[in-house]
Structure formats: C-alpha cells, structure tokens
Design a protein around this motif. Structure first.
Motif, PDB file in Angstrom:
ATOM      1  N   ARG A 192      54.785  37.169  67.317  1.00 15.56           N
ATOM      2  CA  ARG A 192      55.758  36.430  68.112  1.00 15.56           C
ATOM      3  C   ARG A 192      55.169  35.090  68.563  1.00 15.56           C
ATOM      4  N   ALA A 193      56.071  34.133  68.826  1.00 16.97           N
ATOM      5  CA  ALA A 193      55.664  32.868  69.427  1.00 16.97           C
ATOM      6  C   ALA A 193      56.236  32.718  70.828  1.00 16.97           C
ATOM      7  N   THR A 194      57.251  33.516  71.167  1.00 15.28           N
ATOM      8  CA  THR A 194      57.882  33.422  72.485  1.00 15.28           C
ATOM      9  C   THR A 194      56.921  33.856  73.582  1.00 15.28           C
ATOM     10  N   MET A 195      56.751  33.021  74.603  1.00 19.25           N
ATOM     11  CA  MET A 195      55.977  33.344  75.806  1.00 19.25           C
ATOM     12  C   MET A 195      56.033  32.144  76.733  1.00 19.25           C
ATOM     13  N   ASP A 196      55.703  32.372  77.988  1.00 21.55           N
ATOM     14  CA  ASP A 196      55.729  31.307  78.989  1.00 21.55           C
ATOM     15  C   ASP A 196      54.361  30.627  79.006  1.00 21.55           C
ATOM     16  N   VAL A 197      54.211  29.621  78.169  1.00 19.89           N
ATOM     17  CA  VAL A 197      52.917  28.963  77.971  1.00 19.89           C
ATOM     18  C   VAL A 197      52.383  28.369  79.279  1.00 19.89           C
ATOM     19  N   LYS A 198      53.247  27.722  80.033  1.00 17.46           N
ATOM     20  CA  LYS A 198      52.819  27.072  81.277  1.00 17.46           C
ATOM     21  C   LYS A 198      52.239  28.077  82.263  1.00 17.46           C
ATOM     22  N   GLU A 199      52.937  29.190  82.463  1.00 16.83           N
ATOM     23  CA  GLU A 199      52.475  30.182  83.433  1.00 16.83           C
ATOM     24  C   GLU A 199      51.263  30.946  82.919  1.00 16.83           C
ATOM     25  N   ILE A 200      51.195  31.146  81.611  1.00 18.52           N
ATOM     26  CA  ILE A 200      50.020  31.817  81.043  1.00 18.52           C
ATOM     27  C   ILE A 200      48.780  30.950  81.229  1.00 18.52           C
ATOM     28  N   ARG A 201      48.933  29.656  81.049  1.00 21.35           N
ATOM     29  CA  ARG A 201      47.806  28.753  81.290  1.00 21.35           C
ATOM     30  C   ARG A 201      47.312  28.881  82.729  1.00 21.35           C
ATOM     31  N   LYS A 202      48.247  28.915  83.677  1.00 16.49           N
ATOM     32  CA  LYS A 202      47.858  29.070  85.084  1.00 16.49           C
ATOM     33  C   LYS A 202      47.147  30.393  85.312  1.00 16.49           C
ATOM     34  N   LEU A 203      47.718  31.446  84.772  1.00 25.74           N
ATOM     35  CA  LEU A 203      47.175  32.787  84.974  1.00 25.74           C
ATOM     36  C   LEU A 203      45.747  32.900  84.456  1.00 25.74           C
ATOM     37  N   LEU A 204      45.493  32.321  83.280  1.00 29.05           N
ATOM     38  CA  LEU A 204      44.192  32.467  82.625  1.00 29.05           C
ATOM     39  C   LEU A 204      43.219  31.341  82.953  1.00 29.05           C
ATOM     40  N   GLY A 205      43.678  30.360  83.731  1.00 32.09           N
ATOM     41  CA  GLY A 205      42.807  29.241  84.079  1.00 32.09           C
ATOM     42  C   GLY A 205      42.511  28.351  82.894  1.00 32.09           C
ATOM     43  N   LEU A 206      43.488  28.177  82.008  1.00 33.23           N
ATOM     44  CA  LEU A 206      43.301  27.338  80.828  1.00 33.23           C
ATOM     45  C   LEU A 206      43.641  25.891  81.139  1.00 33.23           C
TER      46      LEU A 206
END
Length: 223
Positions: A192-206
């Motif tokens: 899959r490619a669907t996901m909330d990229v912005k929030e995942i970046r925040k969550l993982l500290g990316l």
C-alpha cells in the motif's frame, strides 16, 4: 553518599532499565523455516485485505523483517536489492502496542513510539478518523503488524529526482520481499501507499530528508 544522591542513582538506573526493556531482541531468523518453493510462491502470490486475530510470534516477526531487508550473505549486504548498496530504506514495525524500527545489524526492534498508531496507516489524513471526510481503509487496523518503509535520503546522499526514483524502486524491492515471504510462509499482506505521511513523520521523529513511502499490513489468513 547522602540519601538524596542514592535515590537519584536508583531513579536513574531504573529509567535506564526501563528504556532498555522497551527494545525487543528478536530470535535469530529461521533460515530452515518450511515454506513454499519459489515457483509455487510466484504462482499463488496475491493481495489480502482480511486478517485473522492471531498474533505474530517473535519468531514470525524476526523472519518477516529479515526477509524484508535483513542482513544476508555478510554484514555489508541485505536481502533486498539496493541501489549502489546505500540501504536507504528504513523499516518500521507498527503493532497494537508500540512502534519499532528494525535494526538489521543487531536483529533488534528499537522502540520509537508508544501505543497503537495503526490508524495513521488507514488513510492519507488522520482527520478521517474523526469523521471529517475523505476515506479510510480500516482493514489495516485489523492486521496485527504493519511494516512501513521509509526512504532515508541522508543515507542516499541526495534528494534529487534520481534519488527519489531509486528510493521508490528500493522500497518496492523491500515490499516485494515482504509479499513473497508472506505467501511462502503462510502469512498474508497487501502492498500500500496510503498513509498519513505528515503525522507519521511527527510520530517517528523524521525530518524532511526521510519519506514514508509504502506499507504492508501483515497477518494470518482467515480460514
């Protein structure tokens, strides 16, 4: 040493032990695991969006992560093809309890976030979960594990058009390893490619040099 200093040392030691306990040392990958052969796997590989409630064991997760992009014939190479051997794809493991990053060198899951964050993989925008429009693929939250691939352009040394293209290719290589392993080992998945990229970046500290690009929910099939 006074009582205050002793209590401080105890507290520090306790925090260190707690932090250490958050990481998971995986069992060694079982390279003798019984699986379908390559031709059978290719013939039967398919995407699945329904998963049973059965949890993956530590051995299942170890074998899965190793198949995705673990250390292979030596410490310098991994199981997935990698452009110029940059190994720029980082693998994160989302479960119903925590989020981890797979450390292939030490075969360890390093905790990166606490709690069940699989909802970030269900849609492009977390607001969907609050009924604010859009769509959500809630089947993702039923898979016991989801593997998220992140392109780390800092490892690649560039973020130009060629780096993006090769990063996408390498993420696809890792995803295909996951797809084929799951089919051969009796698990099921869908790329899959669907996901909330912005929030995942925040969550993982990316940072902006690190791009979540694909994910594979993984579970056992419903029988």
């Amino acid at each position: 040493m006074n009582r205050k200093n002793i209590l401080s040392l105890i507290a520090t030691a306790s925090m260190a032990l707690t932090a250490e306990a958050q990481d998971i040392k995986l069992p060694q990958p079982n390279l003798q695991r019984s699986t379908k052969n390559v031709m059978e796997t290719l013939a039967s590989r398919h995407s699945t969006r329904e998963y049973s409630e059965k949890e993956l064991s530590a051995q299942d997760i170890s074998d899965l992560c190793w198949a995705a992009c673990g250390k292979s014939r030596d410490d310098s190479h991994i199981t997935a093809p990698s452009a110029m051997n940059r190994q720029e794809i980082r693998l994160f493991v989302f479960t119903d309890k925590n989020v981890y990053e797979y450390n292939s060198k030490d075969n360890v899951l390093v905790q990166k976030a606490v709690g069940d964050n699989r909802d970030l993989l269900a849609s492009n925008n977390a607001r969907v979960q609050n009924g604010q429009g859009g769509f959500s693929q809630d089947f993702v939250k039923k898979a016991p594990v989801s593997l998220v691939m992140v392109i780390d352009f800092e490892k690649f040394g560039s973020k130009d058009e060629n780096a993006l293209m090769m990063g996408c290719v390498d993420a696809g290589n890792v995803s295909e390893n996951i797809n084929l392993y799951c089919e051969s080992a009796g698990l099921c998945t869908v790329p899959r490619a669907t996901m909330d990229v912005k929030e995942i970046r925040k969550l993982l500290g990316l940072n902006e040099q690190q791009l979540p690009i694909m994910n594979n929910p993984v579970g056992f099939p419903i029988k």
